[in-house]
Design a protein around this motif. Structure first.
Motif, mmCIF file in Angstrom:
data_model
loop_
_atom_site.group_PDB
_atom_site.id
_atom_site.type_symbol
_atom_site.label_atom_id
_atom_site.label_comp_id
_atom_site.label_asym_id
_atom_site.label_seq_id
_atom_site.Cartn_x
_atom_site.Cartn_y
_atom_site.Cartn_z
ATOM 1 N N LEU A 19 -6.809 -16.685 11.782
ATOM 2 C CA LEU A 19 -5.923 -15.756 11.068
ATOM 3 C C LEU A 19 -5.036 -16.502 10.072
ATOM 4 N N LEU A 20 -4.514 -17.652 10.458
ATOM 5 C CA LEU A 20 -3.640 -18.415 9.556
ATOM 6 C C LEU A 20 -4.370 -18.866 8.295
ATOM 7 N N ILE A 21 -5.596 -19.330 8.454
ATOM 8 C CA ILE A 21 -6.320 -19.827 7.281
ATOM 9 C C ILE A 21 -7.068 -18.718 6.542
ATOM 10 N N GLY A 22 -7.153 -17.545 7.153
ATOM 11 C CA GLY A 22 -7.836 -16.431 6.500
ATOM 12 C C GLY A 22 -9.340 -16.559 6.516
ATOM 13 N N PHE A 23 -9.884 -16.987 7.642
ATOM 14 C CA PHE A 23 -11.335 -17.095 7.797
ATOM 15 C C PHE A 23 -11.852 -15.856 8.510
ATOM 16 N N LEU A 60 -4.448 -15.695 -0.248
ATOM 17 C CA LEU A 60 -4.264 -16.961 0.439
ATOM 18 C C LEU A 60 -5.193 -17.082 1.652
ATOM 19 N N GLU A 61 -6.466 -16.768 1.437
ATOM 20 C CA GLU A 61 -7.453 -16.828 2.513
ATOM 21 C C GLU A 61 -8.574 -17.758 2.131
ATOM 22 N N ILE A 62 -9.029 -18.523 3.096
ATOM 23 C CA ILE A 62 -10.135 -19.455 2.850
ATOM 24 C C ILE A 62 -11.404 -18.712 2.416
ATOM 25 N N ASP A 63 -11.522 -17.468 2.847
ATOM 26 C CA ASP A 63 -12.696 -16.661 2.459
ATOM 27 C C ASP A 63 -12.789 -16.461 0.953
ATOM 28 N N GLN A 64 -11.711 -16.626 0.227
ATOM 29 C CA GLN A 64 -11.747 -16.498 -1.231
ATOM 30 C C GLN A 64 -12.585 -17.584 -1.870
ATOM 31 N N LEU A 65 -12.781 -18.678 -1.161
ATOM 32 C CA LEU A 65 -13.566 -19.794 -1.678
ATOM 33 C C LEU A 65 -15.068 -19.566 -1.571
#
Length: 138
Positions: free
Chosen positions: A76-80, A132-137
């Motif tokens: 949840l913190l990293i947005g995965f 601000l989520e890693i999924d954006q990458l």
């Protein structure tokens, strides 16, 4: 207020709630601020909430719950895979709230806002905007 900020607030607050519970089990909170304070006290509470389970697996249940909360808080913190892990968080909190209700009565999960946290997690799973989520990458 923009939905992306609400989503970020939900992600962080649910994750920190899990982290707070985990750190409590290992004695990182002051005694007067602790629910359990030690792993042994947490296992006793786990035994209370899982009275259906044989004593031989109570420690395993506690370990699984703790590892699950650690993983959920990190994801949840990293947005995965936020939507997925928000749903899993909602289910975990709902099961916890139902267990508390069955063994302790309705007041305990209401006092600890377990059902509210579960609802917040399910709400988080419905917000599709990314921020601000890693999924954006990906």
């Amino acid at each position: 207020m923009r939905i992306i900020y609400i989503k970020l607030f939900l992600r962080v607050s649910i994750a920190i709630g899990f982290i707070s519970a985990v750190t409590d089990r290992f004695g990182f909170w002051l005694k007067e601020n602790s629910a359990w304070g030690t792993w042994g006290n947490f296992i006793e509470y786990t035994k209370l909430l899982n009275s259906w389970a044989p004593e031989s697996i109570i420690n395993l249940i506690g370990i699984i719950a703790t590892l699950t909360e650690i993983l959920l808080s990190v994801f949840l913190l990293i947005g995965f895979k936020t939507s997925l892990f928000a749903k899993v968080s909602g289910i975990l909190l709902l099961v916890f709230g139902i267990s508390m209700t069955i063994t302790l009565g309705i007041k305990a999960p209401l006092d600890y806002s377990v059902f509210s946290a579960s609802a917040a997690a399910f709400s988080l799973s419905l917000i599709k905007e990314k921020y601000l989520e890693i999924d954006q990458l990906f």
